[in-house]
Design an enzyme around this catalytic site. Structure first.
Site, PDB file in Angstrom:
ATOM      1  N   CYS A  63       0.879  -1.175   0.000  1.00 52.84           N
ATOM      2  CA  CYS A  63       0.000   0.000   0.000  1.00 52.84           C
ATOM      3  C   CYS A  63       0.918   1.227   0.000  1.00 52.84           C
ATOM      4  O   CYS A  63       2.068   1.126  -0.406  1.00 52.84           O
ATOM      5  CB  CYS A  63      -0.933  -0.032   1.214  1.00 52.84           C
ATOM      6  SG  CYS A  63      -0.077  -0.040   2.805  1.00 52.84           S
ATOM      7  N   ARG A  64       0.444   2.357   0.465  1.00 50.92           N
ATOM      8  CA  ARG A  64       1.265   3.572   0.456  1.00 50.92           C
ATOM      9  C   ARG A  64       2.371   3.511   1.515  1.00 50.92           C
ATOM     10  O   ARG A  64       3.530   3.705   1.217  1.00 50.92           O
ATOM     11  CB  ARG A  64       0.411   4.818   0.666  1.00 50.92           C
ATOM     12  CG  ARG A  64       1.194   6.120   0.604  1.00 50.92           C
ATOM     13  CD  ARG A  64       0.338   7.346   0.836  1.00 50.92           C
ATOM     14  NE  ARG A  64      -0.394   7.291   2.087  1.00 50.92           N
ATOM     15  CZ  ARG A  64       0.096   7.592   3.293  1.00 50.92           C
ATOM     16  NH1 ARG A  64       1.354   7.943   3.408  1.00 50.92           N
ATOM     17  NH2 ARG A  64      -0.657   7.523   4.360  1.00 50.92           N
TER      18      ARG A  64
END
Length: 182
Positions: A63-64
């Site tokens: 993810c980020r």
């Protein structure tokens, strides 16, 4: 089955050996910046069938920042095929970028909707507070309303500001804006 954490350089080595990198962020986040060659399968829409084609291959989820992957690690591992080695990229896209590894950035894409909500809510609260302290205390109703909206969004999962921002001209595909103007 559990997700084992690996750093960006270990992930790059696995990718060079045929592993598959899966971006679990939402579409708007992925469109703005992503790792080349990544397979995008948003967490909100991911099911076990999406991962069936990866049978027997190493799968790396990201993810980020790594927080979303870590908090959903058990669910992601359960959706992966038992023949897959599953990993999570520690630090996510941010760590990948900091490690000097390549990303694809499309600045023409709007910033992520969640960040737009944060900017909008923070801006309204700031301006309302400043006006409330300098012009009239009635302006303090603005940050009160924004704060209440954020609490409501957190409790229910419904964010009115996000719905409004989704329809903003800069968040529409290029053809959609032209069609609605006609």
């Amino acid at each position: 089955m559990t997700l084992r954490s690996i750093d960006p350089h270990q992930a790059k080595r696995l990718l060079d050996q045929g592993a598959v990198l899966v971006d679990i962020r939402e579409s708007d986040e992925h469109a703005r910046e992503h790792i080349p060659g990544v397979r995008h399968l948003a967490l909100s829409q991911l099911d076990a069938g999406d991962l069936a084609a990866l049978r027997g291959r190493a799968v790396i989820f990201h993810c980020r920042s790594g927080a979303r992957t870590a908090s959903n690690a058990a669910a992601l591992a359960a959706k992966a095929d038992a023949t897959c080695d599953v990993f999570m990229l520690e630090g996510g896209l941010e760590a990948w970028r900091k490690a000097g590894l390549p990303t694809v950035v499309d600045r023409r894409q709007p910033i992520e909707l969640q960040r737009q909500v944060q900017i909008g809510a923070g801006g309204l609260a700031l301006v309302g507070t400043i006006l409330g302290l300098t012009v009239s205390p009635w302006f303090l109703a603005v940050p009160l309303f924004v704060g209440g909206g954020l609490v409501f969004a957190g409790l229910t999962g419904f964010c009115g500001m996000a719905l409004i921002l989704q329809r903003a001209p800069w968040n529409r595909p290029a053809g959609a804006a032209a069609r609605s103007a006609a």
